[in-house]
Design an enzyme around this catalytic site. Structure first.
Site, short mmCIF file in Angstrom:
data_model
loop_
_atom_site.label_atom_id
_atom_site.label_comp_id
_atom_site.label_asym_id
_atom_site.label_seq_id
_atom_site.Cartn_x
_atom_site.Cartn_y
_atom_site.Cartn_z
N GLU A 54 0.82 -1.21 0.00
CA GLU A 54 0.00 0.00 0.00
C GLU A 54 0.85 1.25 0.00
OE1 GLU A 54 -3.34 2.66 0.40
OE2 GLU A 54 -2.93 0.72 -0.54
N HIS A 91 2.65 1.92 -3.30
CA HIS A 91 1.67 2.48 -4.25
C HIS A 91 1.44 3.96 -3.96
CE1 HIS A 91 -2.79 2.82 -5.53
NE2 HIS A 91 -2.02 3.07 -6.57
#
Length: 372
Positions: A70, A73
């Site tokens: 996460e 990203h």
């Protein structure tokens, strides 16, 4: 500015891939807060940091690989946003003649980046609510498309308006060109709708709803409900991780995604046929690129269903969708910018008559004077 746009194009493609991996690895809530991760700038690794994190978010235990997925990203998307803001600043600073279009595109990109940041935050704070996840994915594709349009706009004009050369007299075909433009815009709308359906399928975890092809659960439309397929789930502060829709809703979503794929394939194929029948100077490479990616995307979609959504195939399905979207935008740009020509029947017949007349003026090697 061109080099920076090229970097942004590569980075946005990577961000789209990272976003797909984040969903496929169930890492959308790998960090339960935003923009940090459990209150830190990076995912907690040390035991004392993990204890602090889990005390702050007792309902979300730390899963390191998901948290790192996460945050990678997020940082990639943040870097892309900084590059786009820089492109916008450069666009307003430049004084070239073509710069008004560049300013418009870069300004639109900056606005989308701001919206994407908001959607990224809401994806976490609203716990993967499907409408937000769908819009977030769609925003990534729109960023990719606008960056491609920006890159094509920055190409020197001499390389974009050279029609196909031929000894035959040609004239611009304004009505056919306008029709091809209009039909291309229609196909673009349908393609965006199909990408949205794919995002809706992914955000509702409906990718495994139909493990067979071309039927779904050995049926055609018996278990399909239009109302259920497009009903927006109510947000109630519970997590939507792994989906909260019933089996019939997931089947309906998957079936309409397949129907959309068929409609998109037919319309895109008709557009490519019309493009090939034109005298567009770039018709062959553009048609080959779009047709190849379309065939590959169809194959990946079928394999995703019958092989039960393996990670490499599912990731490739997302990335090829982005490439297909980008190749069609490139095609649409050149269709609009490069003049399409056809033979002028009046000039062609006149030249034929003149050549016949000239050949009749010479008989047995003796020139016959014309009346003129």
């Amino acid at each position: 500015m061109i080099r920076l746009t090229n970097i942004a194009l590569v980075l946005v493609f990577i961000v789209i891939g990272l976003g797909a991996l984040t969903r496929l690895l169930d890492a959308g809530l790998g960090c339960p807060d935003w923009p940090g991760c459990y209150g830190f700038l990076t995912p907690p690794n040390h035991s004392e940091h993990i204890e602090i994190a889990e005390s702050l978010y007792p309902e979300t235990p730390v899963v390191r690989h998901q948290a790192w997925m996460e945050m990678v990203h997020r940082y990639a998307a943040g870097s892309l946003g900084l590059i786009i803001f820089t492109l916008t600043w450069l666009g307003y600073r430049s004084k070239k003649p073509s710069i008004p279009r560049v300013r418009f595109i870069t300004t639109a990109l900056s606005l989308i980046v701001i919206l994407q940041a908001a959607f990224g935050m809401w994806t976490v704070t609203l716990k993967l609510w499907p409408p937000v996840v769908t819009l977030h994915l769609l925003g990534g594709f729109m960023t990719f498309g606008l960056l491609i349009w920006l890159r094509l706009t920055l190409i020197p004009s001499r390389s974009t308006n050279v029609p196909e050369t031929s000894s035959t007299s040609k004239i611009p075909t304004k009505p056919p060109l306008k029709r091809l433009h209009t039909f291309g815009l229609l196909v673009f709308i349908v393609l965006v709708a199909q990408i949205s359906l794919g995002a809706w399928t992914s955000s509702n975890y409906a990718g495994l709803a139909c493990p067979d092809f071309p039927t779904c659960q050995n049926q055609w439309l018996e278990h399909t409900s239009l109302e259920k397929a497009f009903s927006i789930p109510t947000y109630d502060d519970l997590s939507f991780l792994h989906g909260r829709t019933d089996a019939q809703t997931r089947v309906s979503i998957q079936v309409f995604h397949r129907i959309g794929a068929m409609i998109t394939t037919v319309l895109l194929s008709v557009f490519l046929i019309l493009l090939m029948r034109s005298q567009h100077s770039l018709r062959k490479p553009l048609t080959l690129a779009v047709a190849s990616l379309l065939g590959l995307q169809i194959g990946l979609g079928i394999l995703s269903a019958v092989w039960l959504l393996p990670l490499p195939i599912a990731l490739a399905h997302n990335l090829v969708a982005a490439l297909l979207f980008g190749s069609f935008i490139t095609t649409l740009h050149f269709v609009i910018q490069v003049p399409i020509t056809v033979e002028d029947p009046l000039k062609s017949s006149h030249s034929t008559t003149s050549s016949i007349g000239k050949s009749q003026e010479v008989v047995d090697g003796n020139a016959i004077p014309s009346n003129s």
